[in-house]
Design a protein around this motif. Structure first.
Motif, PDB file in Angstrom:
ATOM      1  N   THR A  16      55.178  85.908  25.931  1.00 59.71           N
ATOM      2  CA  THR A  16      54.076  86.096  24.912  1.00 59.71           C
ATOM      3  C   THR A  16      53.719  87.725  24.954  1.00 59.71           C
ATOM      4  O   THR A  16      53.696  88.349  24.077  1.00 59.71           O
ATOM      5  CB  THR A  16      52.858  85.200  24.903  1.00 59.71           C
ATOM      6  OG1 THR A  16      53.228  83.891  24.878  1.00 59.71           O
ATOM      7  CG2 THR A  16      51.803  85.652  23.952  1.00 59.71           C
TER       8      THR A  16
ATOM      9  N   ASP B 112      55.863  90.647  19.178  1.00 57.26           N
ATOM     10  CA  ASP B 112      55.990  89.845  17.885  1.00 57.26           C
ATOM     11  C   ASP B 112      54.934  90.451  16.794  1.00 57.26           C
ATOM     12  O   ASP B 112      55.357  90.799  15.666  1.00 57.26           O
ATOM     13  CB  ASP B 112      55.860  88.593  17.964  1.00 57.26           C
ATOM     14  CG  ASP B 112      56.860  87.751  18.859  1.00 57.26           C
ATOM     15  OD1 ASP B 112      58.085  88.218  18.775  1.00 57.26           O
ATOM     16  OD2 ASP B 112      56.693  86.817  19.411  1.00 57.26           O
ATOM     17  N   SER B 113      53.837  90.773  17.188  1.00 57.35           N
ATOM     18  CA  SER B 113      52.705  91.121  16.315  1.00 57.35           C
ATOM     19  C   SER B 113      52.439  92.627  16.396  1.00 57.35           C
ATOM     20  O   SER B 113      51.557  93.077  15.827  1.00 57.35           O
ATOM     21  CB  SER B 113      51.493  90.411  16.428  1.00 57.35           C
ATOM     22  OG  SER B 113      51.015  90.568  17.872  1.00 57.35           O
ATOM     23  N   GLU B 114      53.145  93.281  17.399  1.00 58.18           N
ATOM     24  CA  GLU B 114      52.677  94.683  17.870  1.00 58.18           C
ATOM     25  C   GLU B 114      51.282  95.020  18.205  1.00 58.18           C
ATOM     26  O   GLU B 114      50.799  96.074  17.816  1.00 58.18           O
ATOM     27  CB  GLU B 114      53.073  95.574  16.664  1.00 58.18           C
ATOM     28  CG  GLU B 114      54.542  95.648  16.402  1.00 58.18           C
ATOM     29  CD  GLU B 114      55.137  96.820  15.063  1.00 58.18           C
ATOM     30  OE1 GLU B 114      54.200  97.058  14.595  1.00 58.18           O
ATOM     31  OE2 GLU B 114      56.126  96.816  15.055  1.00 58.18           O
ATOM     32  N   GLN B 115      50.538  93.972  18.466  1.00 55.67           N
ATOM     33  CA  GLN B 115      49.293  94.192  19.090  1.00 55.67           C
ATOM     34  C   GLN B 115      49.517  94.838  20.544  1.00 55.67           C
ATOM     35  O   GLN B 115      50.126  94.538  21.264  1.00 55.67           O
ATOM     36  CB  GLN B 115      48.617  92.652  19.435  1.00 55.67           C
ATOM     37  CG  GLN B 115      48.295  92.176  17.919  1.00 55.67           C
ATOM     38  CD  GLN B 115      47.593  90.897  18.155  1.00 55.67           C
ATOM     39  OE1 GLN B 115      48.430  89.676  18.542  1.00 55.67           O
ATOM     40  NE2 GLN B 115      46.582  90.607  17.726  1.00 55.67           N
TER      41      GLN B 115
END
Length: 259
Positions: free
Chosen positions: A129, A167-170
């Motif tokens: 993750t 995945d979310s570029e966070q």
């Protein structure tokens, strides 16, 4: 795509006979990599695995490399420590493992019982993750017990970390505490060295967002330069958010070259 049975067997065989320690989570036990070398000023430990299998055009490639090196100052009061790891398991259609890890640490003796430590770390694992983690840390390491081949340490550090979710570029910018207890026992009669370590790393502002790592390691020298080691890791990463928590466990056996 359904893989042929022979191809799956090849993957299993390669996974079993991995040489050395492979990093599979953001939590890494530095205690298992420390080198208790007394007056020896320079130490290098490394291993390398390369394996390529091709079955009717369906291939799997594995590259795994670990290196740990330590240098002590002339008066032996300061230690410079560097470890690195690269692990790749790739097929024609997918990466089963793709990670690297770098850690540099400075350790300075303040008293017979207390040492100051500062460290920097970068790691990347595209299958988790948190795909990338960078951190800076500083803290103290206390020798709690040392007698008859037994060693016990307690450490506590402040960590500033930057975590990235591919995945979310966070990105997350955190202030985290890191505490650990490490127990080491050397059985001279059987020539076996055993280390057990427990880490707990919560956020200062939210203790439910934490990381836990427990590890057990046994090492037995086979020759002056080569040792056999067995390693068990169990780690939990609790994000206390919408992110999926990570749990990971692995057992590895291998040979280590010491120069």
């Amino acid at each position: 795509m359904k893989l042929p049975l022979n191809f799956i067997k090849s993957i299993c065989c390669i996974s079993i006979f991995v040489i050395g320690f492979t990093v599979k989570a953001q939590l890494v036990n530095i205690e298992s990599k420390r080198m208790h070398t007394d007056s020896l000023r320079f130490v290098l430990s490394s291993d390398l695995l390369f394996n390529y299998t091709d079955n009717n055009g369906e291939y799997i490639l594995q590259v795994s490399s670990n290196v740990a090196t330590q240098f002590k100052s002339k008066n032996l009061n300061s230690i410079y420590f560097l470890i690195g790891n690269v692990n790749l398991i790739r097929s024609k259609d997918e990466d089963f493992q793709n990670s690297y890890f770098l850690h540099a640490r400075f350790n300075h003796k303040l008293t017979e019982l207390v040492r100051l430590e500062a460290f920097i770390q970068n790691q990347n694992n595209q299958k988790l993750t948190i795909s990338e983690r960078n951190l800076l840390g500083v803290g103290l390491r206390l020798k709690m017990f040392s007698k008859n081949g037994s060693l016990a340490y307690f450490g506590n550090s402040y960590i500033y970390e930057i975590e990235s979710v591919i995945d979310s570029e966070q990105k997350f910018y955190n202030h985290r505490n890191s505490s650990y207890i490490s127990l080491n026992q050397n059985f001279k009669k059987y020539n076996i060295d055993i280390t057990g370590t427990f880490y707990f790393q919560p956020l200062y502002k939210n203790i439910s967002n934490h990381r836990i790592l427990s590890q057990f390691k046994a090492e037995m020298p086979l020759t002056k330069r080569i040792s056999f080691s067995a390693l068990y890791n169990y780690s939990v990463i609790n994000f206390s958010s919408v992110l999926e928590d990570n749990r990971s466990s692995n057992v590895s056996f291998g040979l280590t070259l010491n120069l």
